[in-house]
Design a protein around this motif. Structure first.
Motif, short mmCIF file in Angstrom:
data_model
loop_
_atom_site.label_atom_id
_atom_site.label_comp_id
_atom_site.label_asym_id
_atom_site.label_seq_id
_atom_site.Cartn_x
_atom_site.Cartn_y
_atom_site.Cartn_z
N CYS B 74 0.87 -1.17 0.00
CA CYS B 74 0.00 0.00 0.00
C CYS B 74 0.91 1.22 0.00
O CYS B 74 1.91 1.26 0.72
CB CYS B 74 -0.89 0.01 1.23
N CYS B 75 0.58 2.20 -0.79
CA CYS B 75 1.40 3.41 -0.85
C CYS B 75 0.52 4.65 -0.73
O CYS B 75 0.80 5.68 -1.30
CB CYS B 75 2.24 3.45 -2.12
N LEU B 76 -0.56 4.51 0.06
CA LEU B 76 -1.51 5.62 0.13
C LEU B 76 -1.09 6.74 1.06
O LEU B 76 -1.58 7.85 0.95
CB LEU B 76 -2.89 5.10 0.55
N CYS B 77 -0.24 6.45 2.04
CA CYS B 77 0.18 7.54 2.93
C CYS B 77 1.69 7.45 3.16
O CYS B 77 2.33 6.49 2.76
CB CYS B 77 -0.61 7.52 4.23
N LYS B 81 5.76 2.97 1.74
CA LYS B 81 4.96 1.82 1.40
C LYS B 81 4.94 0.80 2.54
O LYS B 81 5.96 0.56 3.15
CB LYS B 81 5.54 1.13 0.17
N CYS B 82 3.79 0.17 2.69
CA CYS B 82 3.69 -0.93 3.64
C CYS B 82 3.54 -2.24 2.88
O CYS B 82 2.80 -2.31 1.91
CB CYS B 82 2.49 -0.74 4.56
N ASP B 83 4.23 -3.25 3.38
CA ASP B 83 4.13 -4.58 2.77
C ASP B 83 3.05 -5.37 3.52
O ASP B 83 3.16 -5.57 4.73
CB ASP B 83 5.49 -5.28 2.87
N GLY B 93 -2.46 -0.40 10.54
CA GLY B 93 -3.18 -1.56 11.08
C GLY B 93 -3.99 -2.31 10.04
O GLY B 93 -4.58 -3.35 10.35
N ILE B 94 -4.02 -1.81 8.83
CA ILE B 94 -4.89 -2.45 7.82
C ILE B 94 -4.26 -3.75 7.33
O ILE B 94 -3.03 -3.87 7.24
CB ILE B 94 -5.16 -1.46 6.65
N ASP B 95 -5.10 -4.75 7.05
CA ASP B 95 -4.57 -6.00 6.50
C ASP B 95 -4.87 -6.08 5.00
O ASP B 95 -5.54 -5.21 4.44
CB ASP B 95 -5.10 -7.22 7.27
N HIS B 182 -9.91 6.99 3.46
CA HIS B 182 -8.77 7.66 4.09
C HIS B 182 -8.11 6.74 5.11
O HIS B 182 -8.76 5.88 5.70
CB HIS B 182 -9.26 8.95 4.77
N THR B 183 -6.84 6.93 5.29
CA THR B 183 -6.11 6.14 6.29
C THR B 183 -6.80 6.24 7.65
O THR B 183 -7.19 7.34 8.06
CB THR B 183 -4.66 6.65 6.41
N GLY B 184 -6.93 5.08 8.29
CA GLY B 184 -7.48 5.10 9.64
C GLY B 184 -8.98 5.32 9.69
O GLY B 184 -9.49 5.87 10.67
S1 SF4 Z 1 -0.04 3.14 6.84
FE1 SF4 Z 1 -1.90 2.25 5.95
S2 SF4 Z 1 -2.58 3.76 4.45
FE2 SF4 Z 1 -0.47 4.27 4.95
S3 SF4 Z 1 0.75 3.23 3.38
FE3 SF4 Z 1 0.65 1.86 5.15
S4 SF4 Z 1 -1.10 0.52 4.76
FE4 SF4 Z 1 -1.28 2.28 3.38
#
Ligand code: SF4
Ligand code: SF4
Ligand code: SF4
Lengths: 170, 790
Positions: B74-77, B81-83, B93-95, B182-184
């Motif tokens: 994810c590269c939204l915020c 990037k989060c893997d 915290g999103i899966d 939106h994030t969160g």
């Molecule tokens: S913190 Fe959440 S919204 Fe932000 S890049 Fe990681 S997964 Fe995406």
């Protein structure tokens, strides 16, 4: 970067986890280790020599076959009985740890793919990568599939046929 | 809309159930059914994001979301990037499941916004032209106009101005939905899905608003089954004339061009043609306009240099259109706020001055946000530059193609970057030896849809797209087809006629071919599927690029399917409802079946209507080449109405399907609302959103997805007959799961009686009760008893 392990369609690259490049020898090790392997064959397998090779491989390793797309007919016409599912349906079942498998004997622990359309296969492999920790995926197409656990590299036809020939024996 | 002032209150006003009191006005919820009688407002007028959540959960209990992550990250915020691979969560915290569902919601919000912003623009434009009070009158045969608005808003719009209320509601909902990305915010994948379903529903609403506004205000066909055949194909355009090409979806600028050409009496001097839905809608407005074809024709046609002026409005347009046009000295006019292309805004400039600036190359193109001015400038520019452009040599000739192709190093990267891995390298290699047949084979039926990815990858800069365009130039004569002009909604009288046969199963199904042209193996697959089902007495509905694609196919006798089949909404009818926004009439027809045939009140009654459609209306959508976010929203929206959809293999890249599990028998139980019994049902429809790997698989699946629990035995026989037939044709055998769809022996098709009986025996089949009013909703009270339940 080694051209052989850039995903065949390069943009299917999804993240840091990439398939392990395997030779027929390693692929066979995986089959030997597996308790309930399954062979999924897609509609790109349309004729010989590939069809014959897949049949020999399945026979040698005693692999039940699931056919996707209309491969069921291709094999049926040759007198080979397979189980038919849409590729998304079989992947959906494979991701469920409680599914009882093709023979009702329990969920599979290794799924070997060949002949599914590259990008839909890649999506299905992604599902299994994320949601099916209970099984391993192996692809023996002539294309590198980065979303699998293990994959043959990108190859030309000659080399691929040699790889498949080797899969027919221990 | 009926807003009753206090002095006009009916006597029973204070007893009415749903009195809405808001600051400023008092609204009595009085609505009319077909008969004009007041009907009661249902439980969910103007449903908010969470109001239909329970229904969504019911759907998802059966049709669990199936995720195929397209990206592991994810590269939204900026935490990212989060893997999110294999159980890892993002910094928020999103899966991975919730992230996929979030992306689906985002796509649906974008799709809904695209249709609805288009609708809003049209609505305000048309109100400005025709007035707030311009009546919504769809003619004698359509009393239940706007079934989606009636169901969701709870009242029927009477004027253009009335549509604003539905528009305001839709926009508010879409804002809330988008905010959930939106994030969160949302953390649950099923709640993201429920929101995506809501976004899809809002998309359906926005489309209905847009299409009704344009039909009434621009006097497009109003449910006319005899809408005329319009010319289609690159070969229909007279290349000796100045040519204005409209690309996109919003009819207003194209209509501006047509109006100007007519006002000036230039119909014989200028060609006006369109690509994508702009083409469909300008031919609904004026049948002299020509349709080049679906969106797959875009780069082929632009590269051919035939268009002198390219008018772009919104959606699905190549974003490099200006660069492409510059290369062949065509002029681009951008016409909406959605796509300005960096061009100077000359809306307030004098038309002749703009024309002068364009033809003197002082500007590359112009942004003109006034459709009348667009019409004048586009026409004048085309007329002034056409002659000079005619002298230009825009495409390589065949010798040159051969020379260019000789540069090929056989690196293979063109094929690898092609979305369908088509053998373009072999085609180039063939051309290098003077054999153009392979390239022609890829040109035909848009097997190559000229996305241009191969050309930009080529290490030798071989202009593959220009080569394709040249190949097409040689085949112009063959490229003449036709399409029935988009007719808009289905008439009430047609619904009255086919309502019973559809619900009882005598008409085996209604199949809608919609969506874009991301076809896995060329365009013909769609026409072949349509043909297959037309020959089998299904009702085939189509719209947008699907409708054009179907028109591009000729059968053995050389007829298009539009020439062969009528435009009636009846068995063997091929009904082109119109453009993308006209898609609203497809769920609209299903809603009208519930209302007109089954007398279900619509107003505020979403769940009951959708439950009716899911269990009784054998409709199935097919979006074989779906690629856009709009298509994601369309499919998700109709899914919420209870209509299953089959996608092509690229559809898995939407990241989410809704798949049923036939092995989980408990998920198919039904509540029989008539008897109060819980009965064992069947996987009908088996999936809500499915992706097939090839046409053969899709065809069989479509037939199966038309089966409904409500079928009579006669209807079930018919449906099973087609399902078995097609299974035999494409898979070679009688389907083993046929026993699941046999409730009583009378359900078995006569032709296959013996084979089916054998299967029933093998499976230990036993007859089961046929529900009279099958439903997946809860009983209002406790069920009386459990019959046949396991
Ligand atoms: S913190 Fe959440 S919204 Fe932000 S890049 Fe990681 S997964 Fe995406
Ligand atoms: S332009 Fe045609 S051949 Fe090239 S990548 Fe796109 S579809 Fe494939
Ligand atoms: S990318 Fe260019 S050089 Fe490479 S095979 Fe294709 S056409 Fe030839």
């Amino acid at each position: 970067m080694n051209e052989r392990i850039i995903p065949w369609q390069p943009t299917v690259i999804a993240g840091p986890k990439q398939a392990m490049l395997v030779t027929p020898e390693t692929a066979k090790m995986m089959l030997k280790k597996a308790k309930r392997p399954l062979f999924v064959i897609g509609p790109l397998v349309t004729g010989d020599p590939i069809m014959k090779l897949t049949m020999d491989i399945s026979e040698h390793w005693d692999l039940p076959i699931v056919t996707t797309g209309d491969a069921y007919k291709t094999f049926g016409d040759r007198g080979i009985k397979t189980t038919r599912y849409g590729v998304v349906e079989i992947v959906n079942l494979l991701k469920d740890p409680d599914w009882k498998g093709i023979k009702g004997e329990g969920q599979h622990d290794l799924v070997m793919f060949i002949g599914c359309i590259y990008y839909i296969a890649s999506q299905g492999l992604s599902t299994l990568k994320h949601f099916a920790p209970h099984l391993k995926t192996l692809t023996i197409c002539k294309f590198f599939h980065s979303n699998a656990d293990a994959s043959f590299p990108n190859m030309n036809d000659d080399e691929w046929l040699k790889y498949l020939e080797k899969m027919k024996s221990d | 809309m009926i807003i009753v002032a206090p002095k006009d209150f009916k006597e029973d006003f204070w007893k009415s159930k749903d009195i809405k009191i808001s600051i400023g006005d008092i609204v009595q919820d009085e609505v009319s059914g077909e008969s004009g009688e007041p009907v009661e407002m249902g439980p969910t007028p103007k449903p908010h994001v969470t109001d239909l959540r329970e229904w969504d959960m019911k759907l998802m209990e059966r049709y669990e979301p199936f995720y195929a992550p397209f990206c592991d990250m994810c590269c939204l915020c900026t935490y990212g990037k989060c893997d999110l691979t294999a159980g890892k969560k993002g910094a928020c915290g999103i899966d991975i499941k919730a992230q996929q569902a979030r992306m689906v919601l985002l796509a649906c919000c974008i799709g809904a916004a695209a249709h609805s912003a288009h609708a809003r623009h049209l609505l305000e434009h048309l109100i400005e032209k025709k007035g707030n009070d311009f009546p919504i009158d769809l003619g004698m045969n359509i009393d239940i106009e706007a079934p989606i608005i009636r169901t969701l808003i709870g009242k029927a719009p009477k004027t253009l101005g009335d549509l604003r209320e539905a528009m305001d509601y839709m926009e508010e909902q879409n804002l809330h939905l988008l905010s959930a990305c939106h994030t969160g915010q949302e953390g649950s994948s099923v709640d993201f899905e429920s929101k995506a379903l809501h976004a899809g529903l809002m998309d359906n609403l926005g489309k209905e608003i847009g299409d009704i506004a344009q039909i009434v205000a621009l006097d497009m066909p109003k449910g006319d089954e005899n809408a005329p055949l319009v010319e289609m194909g690159m070969g229909t355009v007279d290349r000796d004339k100045p040519i204005v090409l409209c690309i996109g979806h919003n009819v207003s600028s194209g209509a501006g061009v047509i109006d100007y050409v007519e006002e000036e009496g230039l119909e014989d001097n200028v060609e006006v043609c369109g690509i994508c839905c702009a083409a469909i809608d300008i031919t609904r407005y004026n049948q002299h306009a020509k349709v080049i074809g679906p969106i797959s024709k875009q780069l082929k046609f632009i590269r051919s240099g035939v268009a002198d002026v390219i008018v772009v409005d919104e959606q699905c347009i190549r974003t490099d259109v200006l660069e492409e046009a510059k290369n062949n000295q065509a002029k681009v006019i951008a016409t909406t706020d959605k796509m300005c292309l960096g061009l100077p805004n000359l809306t307030d400039e004098d038309a002749d001055k703009i024309v002068a600036q364009l033809i003197n190359n002082q500007i590359e193109g112009a942004l003109i946000l006034n459709s009348d001015k667009v019409g004048e400038v586009a026409t004048k520019v085309a007329m002034q530059i056409a002659d000079d452009r005619g002298m230009l040599k825009l495409l390589p000739d065949m010798d040159e193609i051969q020379e260019l192709a000789k540069e090929c190093t056989e690196c293979g990267w063109c094929t690898r970057v092609c979305p369908n891995s088509i053998p373009i390298m072999e085609a180039v290699m063939g051309a290098s030896e003077g054999d153009f047949s392979k390239m022609e084979a890829l040109y035909d039926n848009d097997v190559c849809y000229t996305c241009g990815r191969c050309e930009q990858e080529c290490e030798r800069d071989i202009p593959i797209m220009s080569m394709m365009a040249k190949i097409g130039e040689n085949k112009l004569k063959e490229q003449r087809f036709n399409m029935r002009a988009g007719r808009g909604p289905i008439q009430d009288v047609e619904i009255r006629k086919v309502g019973a046969p559809i619900v009882l199963g005598d008409i085996p199904g209604v199949i809608a071919f919609v969506g874009c042209t991301n076809y896995p193996e060329g365009a013909q697959d769609v026409a072949k599927m349509a043909k297959e089902f037309l020959e089998r007495n299904y009702i085939v509905v189509t719209s947008g690029c699907g409708a054009m694609t179907i028109g591009e196919y000729r059968d053995e006798e050389g007829n298009t399917l539009y020439e062969k089949y009528s435009g009636d909404f009846d068995a063997k009818g091929l009904v082109n409802v119109g453009s993308c926004v006209s898609n609203a009439h497809i769920p609209g027809a299903c809603i009208k079946i519930a209302n007109i045939f089954a007398k279900k009140p619509l107003e505020g009654n979403f769940e009951e209507i959708s439950d009716y459609i899911l269990n009784r209306v054998g409709a199935c959508g097919v979006a074989w080449g779906a690629y856009s976010q709009k298509a994601a929203a369309i499919a998700t929206g109709v899914n919420r109405w209870g209509i299953p959809v089959v996608l092509g293999p690229h559809g898995t890249k939407y990241r989410r399907l809704y798949l049923g599990r036939t092995d989980k028998e408990e998920t198919w139980q039904l509540n029989d609302m008539r008897t109060g019994n819980v009965v064992n049902g069947e996987p009908a429809p088996e999936h809500l959103l499915y992706a097939a790997e090839n046409r053969e698989e899709a065809t069989v699946e479509i037939a199966k997805l038309c089966i409904r629990p409500n079928d009579t035995s006669k209807g079930r026989q018919l449906k099973l007959n087609h399902y078995i037939d097609l299974h035999k044709k494409y898979f070679g055998t009688i389907p083993e799961d046929v026993y699941k769809f046999v409730r009583v022996q009378k359900d078995i098709p006569i032709t296959y009686k013996k084979d089916v009986m054998d299967i029933l025996e093998e499976k230990g089949w036993e007859p089961r009760a046929i529900p009279q009013e099958p439903s997946i909703r809860d009983f209002k009270e406790e069920p009386k008893k459990k019959a046949n339940g396991k």
